[in-house]
Design a protein around this motif. Structure first.
Motif, PDB file in Angstrom:
ATOM      1  N   LYS A 221       0.196  -1.005   0.033  1.00  0.00           N
ATOM      2  CA  LYS A 221       0.058  -0.437   0.194  1.00  0.00           C
ATOM      3  C   LYS A 221       1.188   0.955  -0.532  1.00  0.00           C
ATOM      4  CE  LYS A 221      -3.934  -2.101   2.638  1.00  0.00           C
ATOM      5  NZ  LYS A 221      -5.118  -1.973   4.147  1.00  0.00           N
ATOM      6  N   ARG A 222       0.222   2.162  -0.660  1.00  0.00           N
ATOM      7  CA  ARG A 222       1.148   4.059  -0.812  1.00  0.00           C
ATOM      8  C   ARG A 222       1.892   3.810   0.835  1.00  0.00           C
ATOM      9  NH1 ARG A 222      -1.340   8.559  -4.113  1.00  0.00           N
ATOM     10  NH2 ARG A 222      -2.969   7.841  -2.260  1.00  0.00           N
TER      11      ARG A 222
ATOM     12  N   THR B  83       6.396   3.169   0.632  1.00  0.00           N
ATOM     13  CA  THR B  83       6.729   3.627  -1.386  1.00  0.00           C
ATOM     14  C   THR B  83       5.995   4.180  -1.379  1.00  0.00           C
ATOM     15  OG1 THR B  83       4.574   2.003  -0.911  1.00  0.00           O
ATOM     16  CG2 THR B  83       7.101   0.864  -1.070  1.00  0.00           C
ATOM     17  N   GLN B  84       5.403   4.914  -3.219  1.00  0.00           N
ATOM     18  CA  GLN B  84       4.695   5.878  -3.780  1.00  0.00           C
ATOM     19  C   GLN B  84       4.325   4.866  -5.148  1.00  0.00           C
ATOM     20  OE1 GLN B  84       3.875   8.789  -2.954  1.00  0.00           O
ATOM     21  NE2 GLN B  84       4.935   7.916  -0.796  1.00  0.00           N
ATOM     22  N   GLN B  85       3.481   5.084  -6.134  1.00  0.00           N
ATOM     23  CA  GLN B  85       3.293   4.439  -7.051  1.00  0.00           C
ATOM     24  C   GLN B  85       4.299   5.102  -8.180  1.00  0.00           C
ATOM     25  OE1 GLN B  85      -0.822   5.545  -8.344  1.00  0.00           O
ATOM     26  NE2 GLN B  85      -1.428   4.058  -7.804  1.00  0.00           N
TER      27      GLN B  85
ATOM     28  N   SER C 231       6.312   1.301  -8.494  1.00  0.00           N
ATOM     29  CA  SER C 231       6.052   0.030  -8.537  1.00  0.00           C
ATOM     30  C   SER C 231       6.886  -0.233 -10.006  1.00  0.00           C
ATOM     31  CB  SER C 231       5.106   0.050  -9.604  1.00  0.00           C
ATOM     32  OG  SER C 231       3.624  -0.202  -8.323  1.00  0.00           O
TER      33      SER C 231
ATOM     34  N   VAL D 254       3.035  -0.838  -6.003  1.00  0.00           N
ATOM     35  CA  VAL D 254       2.156  -0.511  -5.395  1.00  0.00           C
ATOM     36  C   VAL D 254       1.096   0.449  -5.631  1.00  0.00           C
ATOM     37  CG1 VAL D 254       2.684   1.672  -3.597  1.00  0.00           C
ATOM     38  CG2 VAL D 254       4.558   0.175  -3.933  1.00  0.00           C
TER      39      VAL D 254
END
Lengths: 113, 114
Positions: free
Chosen positions: B14-15, B82-84, B87, B113
């Motif tokens: 998850k972000r 984490t950020q998108q 990914s 993510v």
């Protein structure tokens, strides 16, 4: 920093056809050149490499590549492809004593039986 | 082992979550590299270790990315918050000495993510 260009990102051809994938790099000094292959669902594997000497390099599975210094190129060839050559092919370069590989964007090759 | 082993193979985060990706290189391989491969792109260099020393981390995209290899064998790549855009497939490779002797790549960890 060096850059690597691969054109014709998607290539579709029939079995027994000849394959040539272009690779051009930007670095003007001493380079070491590589072609890697990634079969579906598998990890990257080394096809062949050039450090020095004979500019025509032979690799595994009938692949070869020719280093042409004046053209900054290292094109990959196979005279007659098989269905099992369906994969993604990456050209890569190290240069100037740098340990990092710079990769091109890859060529997705699909061989139709 | 016979090859470079990476775990997990797949990770959904998850972000904002922190993740840790593991790489077991081939025994005796001095050099270890991390690469990031976004969809439709070639691998991009992240960082390089020689034994336990991190000699080049210039490819790490932000200070949220951190890698270590404390005993000169197993390496961990950690991504904080984490950020998108994180990914991607994260590839580890090892080499007996330098990259010019040829890397052996692992199968990668696919991070998504959401």
């Amino acid at each position: 920093a060096q850059s690597v260009s691969q054109h014709n990102h998607h290539v579709i051809l029939s079995e027994a056809a000849s394959l040539e994938l272009g690779c051009n790099y930007s670095y003007g000094g001493t380079v070491n050149l590589f072609w890697y292959v990634q079969y579906p669902g598998q990890h990257l594997q080394l096809l062949l490499k050039y450090f020095s000497g004979d500019p025509l390099v032979k690799g595994i599975k009938g692949f070869e590549a020719e280093f042409i210094k004046s053209k900054f190129s290292f094109n990959l060839r196979k005279p007659s492809v098989q269905w099992s050559d369906t994969a993604e092919y990456f050209c890569a370069v190290t240069s100037g004593g740098n340990n990092r590989l710079a990769f091109g964007k890859g060529n997705q090759v699909v061989v139709i039986p | 082992g016979a090859g470079v082993s990476q775990s997990p193979r797949y990770k959904v985060a998850k972000r904002g979550q922190d993740v840790a990706l593991r790489c077991d290189p081939i025994s005796g391989h001095v050099s270890l590299f991390w690469y990031q491969q976004a969809l439709g792109q070639g691998p991009e260099f992240l960082t390089y270790f020689q034994n336990e020393a991190q000699l080049d981390k210039s490819g790490l995209p932000s200070d949220r990315f951190f890698a270590e290899r404390p005993e000169g064998s197993v390496s961990t790549l950690k991504i904080q918050r984490t950020q998108q855009e994180d990914s991607a497939v994260y590839l580890c490779a090892s080499s007996l000495r330098t990259a010019n002797y040829g890397y052996t790549f692992g199968s990668g960890t696919r991070l998504t993510v959401v």
